[in-house]
Design a protein around this motif. Structure first.
Motif, PDB file in Angstrom:
ATOM      1  N   MET A   1       0.838  -1.199   0.000  1.00 11.13           N
ATOM      2  CA  MET A   1       0.000   0.000   0.000  1.00 11.13           C
ATOM      3  C   MET A   1       0.880   1.258   0.000  1.00 11.13           C
ATOM      4  O   MET A   1       0.630   2.200  -0.764  1.00 11.13           O
ATOM      5  N   LEU A   2       1.916   1.274   0.816  1.00 11.01           N
ATOM      6  CA  LEU A   2       2.806   2.432   0.868  1.00 11.01           C
ATOM      7  C   LEU A   2       3.522   2.650  -0.463  1.00 11.01           C
ATOM      8  O   LEU A   2       3.673   3.789  -0.922  1.00 11.01           O
ATOM      9  N   ARG A   3       3.941   1.571  -1.098  1.00  5.92           N
ATOM     10  CA  ARG A   3       4.589   1.703  -2.412  1.00  5.92           C
ATOM     11  C   ARG A   3       3.603   2.285  -3.435  1.00  5.92           C
ATOM     12  O   ARG A   3       3.968   3.126  -4.250  1.00  5.92           O
ATOM     13  N   HIS A   4       2.357   1.826  -3.375  1.00  6.62           N
ATOM     14  CA  HIS A   4       1.356   2.349  -4.303  1.00  6.62           C
ATOM     15  C   HIS A   4       1.150   3.842  -4.061  1.00  6.62           C
ATOM     16  O   HIS A   4       1.116   4.632  -5.013  1.00  6.62           O
ATOM     17  N   VAL A   5       0.994   4.227  -2.817  1.00 10.39           N
ATOM     18  CA  VAL A   5       0.762   5.640  -2.500  1.00 10.39           C
ATOM     19  C   VAL A   5       1.962   6.474  -2.945  1.00 10.39           C
ATOM     20  O   VAL A   5       1.804   7.567  -3.490  1.00 10.39           O
ATOM     21  N   ALA A   6       3.168   5.956  -2.743  1.00  9.36           N
ATOM     22  CA  ALA A   6       4.367   6.691  -3.158  1.00  9.36           C
ATOM     23  C   ALA A   6       4.396   6.891  -4.669  1.00  9.36           C
ATOM     24  O   ALA A   6       4.886   7.915  -5.153  1.00  9.36           O
ATOM     25  N   ASP A   7       3.867   5.940  -5.423  1.00  7.30           N
ATOM     26  CA  ASP A   7       3.887   6.004  -6.889  1.00  7.30           C
ATOM     27  C   ASP A   7       2.549   6.437  -7.479  1.00  7.30           C
ATOM     28  O   ASP A   7       2.379   6.429  -8.705  1.00  7.30           O
ATOM     29  N   CYS A   8       1.586   6.804  -6.660  1.00  8.08           N
ATOM     30  CA  CYS A   8       0.239   7.142  -7.118  1.00  8.08           C
ATOM     31  C   CYS A   8       0.281   8.301  -8.114  1.00  8.08           C
ATOM     32  O   CYS A   8       0.946   9.310  -7.887  1.00  8.08           O
ATOM     33  N   PRO A   9      -0.446   8.157  -9.224  1.00  4.62           N
ATOM     34  CA  PRO A   9      -0.430   9.215 -10.248  1.00  4.62           C
ATOM     35  C   PRO A   9      -1.259  10.449  -9.868  1.00  4.62           C
ATOM     36  O   PRO A   9      -1.187  11.466 -10.559  1.00  4.62           O
ATOM     37  N   GLU A  10      -2.038  10.384  -8.811  1.00  7.74           N
ATOM     38  CA  GLU A  10      -2.843  11.550  -8.404  1.00  7.74           C
ATOM     39  C   GLU A  10      -1.906  12.718  -8.073  1.00  7.74           C
ATOM     40  O   GLU A  10      -0.787  12.519  -7.591  1.00  7.74           O
ATOM     41  N   LYS A  11      -2.389  13.945  -8.305  1.00 10.26           N
ATOM     42  CA  LYS A  11      -1.571  15.123  -7.998  1.00 10.26           C
ATOM     43  C   LYS A  11      -1.224  15.178  -6.520  1.00 10.26           C
ATOM     44  O   LYS A  11      -0.096  15.490  -6.151  1.00 10.26           O
ATOM     45  N   SER A  12      -2.189  14.897  -5.687  1.00  5.29           N
ATOM     46  CA  SER A  12      -1.975  14.900  -4.240  1.00  5.29           C
ATOM     47  C   SER A  12      -2.240  13.492  -3.714  1.00  5.29           C
ATOM     48  O   SER A  12      -3.209  12.838  -4.130  1.00  5.29           O
ATOM     49  N   GLN A  13      -1.420  13.054  -2.807  1.00  7.07           N
ATOM     50  CA  GLN A  13      -1.651  11.737  -2.212  1.00  7.07           C
ATOM     51  C   GLN A  13      -2.987  11.693  -1.477  1.00  7.07           C
ATOM     52  O   GLN A  13      -3.604  10.638  -1.355  1.00  7.07           O
ATOM     53  N   LEU A  14      -3.443  12.846  -1.013  1.00  9.94           N
ATOM     54  CA  LEU A  14      -4.737  12.887  -0.336  1.00  9.94           C
ATOM     55  C   LEU A  14      -5.885  12.534  -1.273  1.00  9.94           C
ATOM     56  O   LEU A  14      -6.952  12.112  -0.824  1.00  9.94           O
ATOM     57  N   ASP A  15      -5.676  12.691  -2.578  1.00  5.98           N
ATOM     58  CA  ASP A  15      -6.700  12.342  -3.561  1.00  5.98           C
ATOM     59  C   ASP A  15      -6.641  10.878  -3.982  1.00  5.98           C
ATOM     60  O   ASP A  15      -7.523  10.398  -4.688  1.00  5.98           O
ATOM     61  N   CYS A  16      -5.623  10.186  -3.571  1.00  3.98           N
ATOM     62  CA  CYS A  16      -5.441   8.785  -3.951  1.00  3.98           C
ATOM     63  C   CYS A  16      -6.405   7.902  -3.154  1.00  3.98           C
ATOM     64  O   CYS A  16      -6.396   7.931  -1.917  1.00  3.98           O
ATOM     65  N   PRO A  17      -7.260   7.123  -3.815  1.00  6.21           N
ATOM     66  CA  PRO A  17      -8.196   6.251  -3.107  1.00  6.21           C
ATOM     67  C   PRO A  17      -7.485   5.253  -2.182  1.00  6.21           C
ATOM     68  O   PRO A  17      -7.979   4.952  -1.094  1.00  6.21           O
TER      69      PRO A  17
END
Length: 140
Positions: free
Chosen positions: A106-122
């Motif tokens: 999960m942390l790796r996904h959030v680190a690489d999430c394409p969303e502009k802000s991590q707060l927007d990442c589901p």
């Protein structure tokens, strides 16, 4: 296991085991190792002491507390550990590994999430909900 009559003073045993002298004194106090006498002011330990300390280290590495290890030894050099206790500890480790693997992923996904802000990442939001749930359960 060493069956000769080799003895180790507390300083030698400390160097061999990598444990501080204070830990060896404590281990003796709680019955994990037993001194066989003194040479001057220095405690002496028998040939089984390094083996017992290796068992203590293995028990701690497996997640058993020192009181658990002391209970498992029952004062014996070769412990008779109930197999169901070992299975239960292995199951707990499996659960912990699964939980930590999921958290890492999960942390790796959030680190690489394409969303502009991590707060927007589901997935980040999901991680936050899990953290709150864990806090409520553990009281941490």
């Amino acid at each position: 296991m060493n069956n000769d009559m080799t003895t180790y003073d507390i300083g030698e045993l400390s160097k061999m085991s990598g444990l501080p002298v204070s830990a060896l004194r404590y281990y003796e106090e709680v019955g994990l190792v037993e001194s066989i006498g003194r040479n001057g002011m220095r405690r002496q330990f028998g040939p089984e002491a390094p083996f017992k300390l290796a068992l203590v280290s293995l028990g701690k590495l497996a997640g058993f507390s020192l009181p658990d290890v002391a209970e498992l030894f029952g004062g014996k050099i070769a412990p008779d550990i109930p197999r169901e206790d070992l299975h239960a500890r292995a199951d707990a480790l499996d659960h912990q590994i699964k939980r930590l693997t999921n958290l890492r992923d999960m942390l790796r996904h959030v680190a690489d999430c394409p969303e502009k802000s991590q707060l927007d990442c589901p997935n980040f939001q999901k991680l936050m909900r899990l953290a709150v749930r864990h806090q409520k359960i553990s009281g941490a």
